[in-house]
Design an enzyme around this catalytic site. Structure first.
Site, short mmCIF file in Angstrom:
data_model
loop_
_atom_site.label_atom_id
_atom_site.label_comp_id
_atom_site.label_asym_id
_atom_site.label_seq_id
_atom_site.Cartn_x
_atom_site.Cartn_y
_atom_site.Cartn_z
N CYS A 159 0.86 -1.19 0.00
CA CYS A 159 0.00 0.00 0.00
C CYS A 159 0.90 1.24 0.00
CB CYS A 159 -0.91 -0.03 1.23
SG CYS A 159 -2.17 1.25 1.25
N CYS A 353 -8.31 5.39 -7.27
CA CYS A 353 -7.78 6.00 -6.06
C CYS A 353 -7.78 7.52 -6.16
CB CYS A 353 -6.35 5.51 -5.82
SG CYS A 353 -5.62 6.10 -4.28
#
Length: 422
Positions: A159, A353
């Protein structure tokens, strides 16, 4: 009638509970088990760590909102999963039996894989609201006596977006405080290049993020394997694209935030045949365990192979939109099974995102997540910062309301001018 138990109440578990409650008739019982009594909106943690948000802004108690929808809530740490008995055992001794189990725990934060890393060591974290609050306390002392900052991601991290976000947010906050000139900043990442993001890059993410870092005077080291952290010093090995070590770095810092690698939580990883060696749940195309057909899983805790092989190990991220589609598929597949049909719904492995950069932001769409792609889009602008602030409020409001509508699809796709990605 069936008892469906959801293990975890994060950005996967909470929507799953609401969607299952709406999809299934009231004769079926739904129970959510979670270690904490509160929901936290994890994407806002970087703001908490610099004082732009407070805990109460991004958390709320779980029980009243679930119970209002007829969903049971059990707070407690799961000590053991017994899949042959269809039972969870909690650390306080109580047990919860299930007919179907949906694992949505999120990850275990593997700080222990790098000596001296993490909140119990010498680096800060933004992975939980508790960590972010602790980071804020350290940061307040830092700004009184500023010095070098090191931000980034450890080997095997998956991440990467929040690391970039936090570096840019720190830069913005320090400029607002008029002390940026006193703070050398270095970005350390296991990625083979800036903007890889665990996705093999998206659009011109490499060029755009490198440009942004240069304009903000942030140095970087890629293919970086952090090996040890001491008080005020980070030890990093740098590799070339062939996997050959080319340099050793000892980086001084006064403040550091490094994202760890993820693993599966202990109780889940301990179940024989359920997980891969890192403890992530192995699922088929219907989000179901091949070994235990009444166990489903969604979110960061599932096993997804890396997009590509990199000199320093990296993992693939699981973004909010992807998790949302997994949850929707699971709700429909469990209903199918209860109605005597086979699972037939699949999650969509597309990545979307919104990344805040303090005073601007970046948005990307990767369809599918693994290249080659049908959509490969990366844009930057102040509108992304505004959109992420608005999305935070929108998501929390929807979780309190108990809606099962697809939050990411309704909000972000509309905002990006994309009608549908499924």
């Amino acid at each position: 009638m069936a008892h469906i138990v959801i293990l975890g109440a994060g950005t996967g578990g909470m929507p799953a509970a609401y969607e299952l409650r709406e999809t299934l008739d009231s004769t079926h019982t739904i129970t959510v088990v979670n270690a904490a009594e509160y929901f936290q909106f994890v994407p806002s943690n970087p703001w908490v760590a610099v004082g732009w948000r407070k805990r109460d802004d991004i958390t709320f108690p779980i029980r009243p909102y679930l119970e209002r929808k007829g969903i049971r809530f059990v707070q407690g740490f799961v000590d053991k999963i017994e899949p042959t008995e269809n039972r969870l055992t909690l650390q306080d001794g109580q047990s919860v039996d299930y007919d179907y189990l949906l694992i949505a725990t999120g990850p275990k934060l593997a700080f222990e894989e790098v000596e001296g890393a993490g909140p119990k060591g010498h680096t800060q974290s933004i992975c939980t609201v508790d960590h972010a609050e602790a980071s804020w306390k350290v940061y307040q002392k830092f700004v009184e006596q500023p010095g070098p900052i090191v931000v980034g991601a450890m080997p095997a991290a998956s991440c990467f977006g929040p690391a970039y976000e936090f570096a840019f947010i720190l830069d913005t906050d320090l400029r607002k405080r008029k002390i940026r000139d006193k703070v050398p900043m270095t970005f350390i990442t296991a990625e083979p290049y800036i903007g890889h993001l665990g996705l093999g890059g998206v659009g011109d993410s490499k060029g755009m993020l490198e440009s942004e870092m240069r304009s903000r005077h942030i140095k970087w080291i890629t293919n970086a394997k952090t090996t040890k952290v001491e008080d005020g010093k980070m030890f990093v090995e740098e590799y070339n694209d062939k996997g050959e070590k080319i340099a050793d770095h000892e980086l001084p810092f006064t403040y550091s935030m490094m994202l760890p690698a993820f693993k599966g939580v202990d109780a889940v990883a301990a179940v024989e045949g359920l997980c891969n060696p890192r403890g992530f749940v192995i699922v088929d195309e219907y989000q179901r365990s091949p070994k235990y057909p009444n166990i489903y899983s969604a979110g960061v805790c599932i096993a997804i192979p890396p997009v590509d092989k990199t000199p320093v190990p990296t993992g693939a991220p699981k973004t909010g939109y992807m998790i949302e589609t997994m949850v929707t598929a699971i709700a429909h597949n469990i209903k199918n099974e209860l109605d005597g049909r086979q699972p037939d719904q699949k999650g969509t492995w597309n990545a979307i995102c919104l990344a805040d950069m303090g005073d601007t932001g970046a948005a990307f769409v990767a369809l599918p997540q693994i290249p080659p792609r049908n959509v490969n889009w990366f844009k930057k602008g102040k509108w992304v910062h505004v959109a992420k602030v608005a999305f935070e409020k929108y998501f929390i409001r929807k979780m309190k309301k108990g809606t099962s509508e697809p939050v990411y699809e309704k909000y972000i796709l509309k905002m990006l001018g994309i009608e549908k990605l499924r």
